[in-house]
Design a protein around this motif. Structure first.
Motif, mmCIF file in Angstrom:
data_model
loop_
_atom_site.group_PDB
_atom_site.id
_atom_site.type_symbol
_atom_site.label_atom_id
_atom_site.label_comp_id
_atom_site.label_asym_id
_atom_site.label_seq_id
_atom_site.Cartn_x
_atom_site.Cartn_y
_atom_site.Cartn_z
ATOM 1 N N ALA A 8 29.401 51.852 56.855
ATOM 2 C CA ALA A 8 30.403 52.617 56.119
ATOM 3 C C ALA A 8 31.627 51.772 55.804
ATOM 4 N N ILE A 9 31.941 50.852 56.681
ATOM 5 C CA ILE A 9 33.094 49.974 56.462
ATOM 6 C C ILE A 9 32.717 48.807 55.545
ATOM 7 N N ALA A 10 31.553 48.207 55.753
ATOM 8 C CA ALA A 10 31.166 46.997 55.024
ATOM 9 C C ALA A 10 30.625 47.276 53.638
ATOM 10 N N LEU A 11 29.906 48.376 53.443
ATOM 11 C CA LEU A 11 29.232 48.630 52.170
ATOM 12 C C LEU A 11 30.175 48.665 50.970
ATOM 13 N N PRO A 12 31.309 49.372 51.031
ATOM 14 C CA PRO A 12 32.196 49.355 49.856
ATOM 15 C C PRO A 12 32.660 47.945 49.492
ATOM 16 N N GLY A 13 32.912 47.113 50.473
ATOM 17 C CA GLY A 13 33.312 45.735 50.203
ATOM 18 C C GLY A 13 32.209 44.946 49.527
ATOM 19 N N CYS A 14 30.974 45.180 49.959
ATOM 20 C CA CYS A 14 29.824 44.495 49.340
ATOM 21 C C CYS A 14 29.641 44.946 47.901
ATOM 22 N N VAL A 15 29.743 46.248 47.664
ATOM 23 C CA VAL A 15 29.597 46.777 46.312
ATOM 24 C C VAL A 15 30.690 46.210 45.415
ATOM 25 N N THR A 16 31.914 46.163 45.919
ATOM 26 C CA THR A 16 33.020 45.611 45.135
ATOM 27 C C THR A 16 32.769 44.145 44.807
ATOM 28 N N ALA A 17 32.273 43.383 45.767
ATOM 29 C CA ALA A 17 32.003 41.962 45.533
ATOM 30 C C ALA A 17 30.913 41.785 44.480
ATOM 31 N N ILE A 18 29.878 42.615 44.530
ATOM 32 C CA ILE A 18 28.802 42.541 43.543
ATOM 33 C C ILE A 18 29.342 42.893 42.159
ATOM 34 N N LYS A 19 30.122 43.980 42.077
ATOM 35 C CA LYS A 19 30.705 44.367 40.786
ATOM 36 C C LYS A 19 31.591 43.251 40.261
ATOM 37 N N GLN A 20 32.377 42.636 41.145
ATOM 38 C CA GLN A 20 33.289 41.574 40.711
ATOM 39 C C GLN A 20 32.516 40.403 40.131
ATOM 40 N N ARG A 21 31.423 40.004 40.766
ATOM 41 C CA ARG A 21 30.612 38.895 40.239
ATOM 42 C C ARG A 21 30.029 39.250 38.876
ATOM 43 N N THR A 33 38.328 32.816 29.416
ATOM 44 C CA THR A 33 38.436 31.637 30.266
ATOM 45 C C THR A 33 38.057 32.029 31.686
ATOM 46 N N GLN A 34 37.655 31.060 32.491
ATOM 47 C CA GLN A 34 37.294 31.321 33.886
ATOM 48 C C GLN A 34 38.449 31.989 34.628
ATOM 49 N N GLU A 35 39.676 31.497 34.405
ATOM 50 C CA GLU A 35 40.856 32.042 35.092
ATOM 51 C C GLU A 35 41.077 33.513 34.727
ATOM 52 N N ASP A 36 41.039 33.819 33.436
ATOM 53 C CA ASP A 36 41.233 35.203 33.003
ATOM 54 C C ASP A 36 40.093 36.095 33.472
ATOM 55 N N ALA A 37 38.864 35.594 33.398
ATOM 56 C CA ALA A 37 37.704 36.375 33.833
ATOM 57 C C ALA A 37 37.806 36.712 35.315
ATOM 58 N N ARG A 38 38.186 35.739 36.132
ATOM 59 C CA ARG A 38 38.326 35.993 37.578
ATOM 60 C C ARG A 38 39.374 37.049 37.861
ATOM 61 N N CYS A 39 40.512 36.923 37.206
ATOM 62 C CA CYS A 39 41.606 37.873 37.427
ATOM 63 C C CYS A 39 41.197 39.277 37.000
ATOM 64 N N LEU A 40 40.662 39.406 35.802
ATOM 65 C CA LEU A 40 40.249 40.725 35.303
ATOM 66 C C LEU A 40 39.108 41.303 36.135
ATOM 67 N N ALA A 41 38.164 40.477 36.534
ATOM 68 C CA ALA A 41 37.028 40.950 37.324
ATOM 69 C C ALA A 41 37.492 41.471 38.683
ATOM 70 N N ARG A 42 38.423 40.772 39.290
ATOM 71 C CA ARG A 42 38.943 41.199 40.596
ATOM 72 C C ARG A 42 39.561 42.594 40.485
ATOM 73 N N GLN A 43 40.362 42.793 39.463
ATOM 74 C CA GLN A 43 41.019 44.090 39.285
ATOM 75 C C GLN A 43 40.048 45.178 38.836
ATOM 76 N N ALA A 44 39.188 44.853 37.877
ATOM 77 C CA ALA A 44 38.257 45.848 37.335
ATOM 78 C C ALA A 44 37.290 46.335 38.402
ATOM 79 N N SER A 45 36.822 45.433 39.245
ATOM 80 C CA SER A 45 35.850 45.833 40.262
ATOM 81 C C SER A 45 36.460 46.790 41.274
ATOM 82 N N ARG A 46 37.748 46.732 41.433
ATOM 83 C CA ARG A 46 38.441 47.641 42.369
ATOM 84 C C ARG A 46 38.900 48.933 41.705
#
Length: 108
Positions: A8-21, A33-46
């Motif tokens: 229950a604690i780990a699963l949401p983090g795993c799902v977020t990491a998968i969505k972020q990738r 760009t890689q920089e913009d994609a990383r930033c947007l992906a981090r926020q969008a996945s959350r």
């Protein structure tokens, strides 16, 4: 019970990491760009739901060329055709946050 608690604690983090990738990969595929994609992906996945992410995926899939090679009006028309206003507003806020972070990081 302990295993369930750990899942229950780990699963949401795993799902977020998968969505972020996945979001990061999709953004770089359409020309961010890689920089913009990383930033947007981090926020969008959350911050975005799966259905919101899917609407963005549909918009990206309909692009005929990399986003940076398209006229701004064409990009906006494409996004509006596939993405609801609430998602569009959220993505706009995230993009502005990333732009501010990039400008701040570059001393501007």
């Amino acid at each position: 019970i302990a295993v369930v608690s750990v899942l229950a604690i780990a699963l949401p983090g795993c799902v977020t990491a998968i969505k972020q990738r996945e979001v990061n990969s999709a953004l770089t595929d359409v020309g961010f760009t890689q920089e913009d994609a990383r930033c947007l992906a981090r926020q969008a996945s959350r911050n975005l739901s799966i259905s919101q992410l899917r609407s963005l995926q549909r918009a990206a899939g309909s692009l005929q060329q990399p986003i940076r090679e398209m006229p701004v009006g064409d990009v906006i028309d494409n996004i509006r055709a596939h993405v609801d206003p609430e998602t569009l507003q959220a993505v706009g806020r995230m993009a502005a946050d990333c732009a501010r972070a990039r400008t701040g990081a570059n001393g501007g």
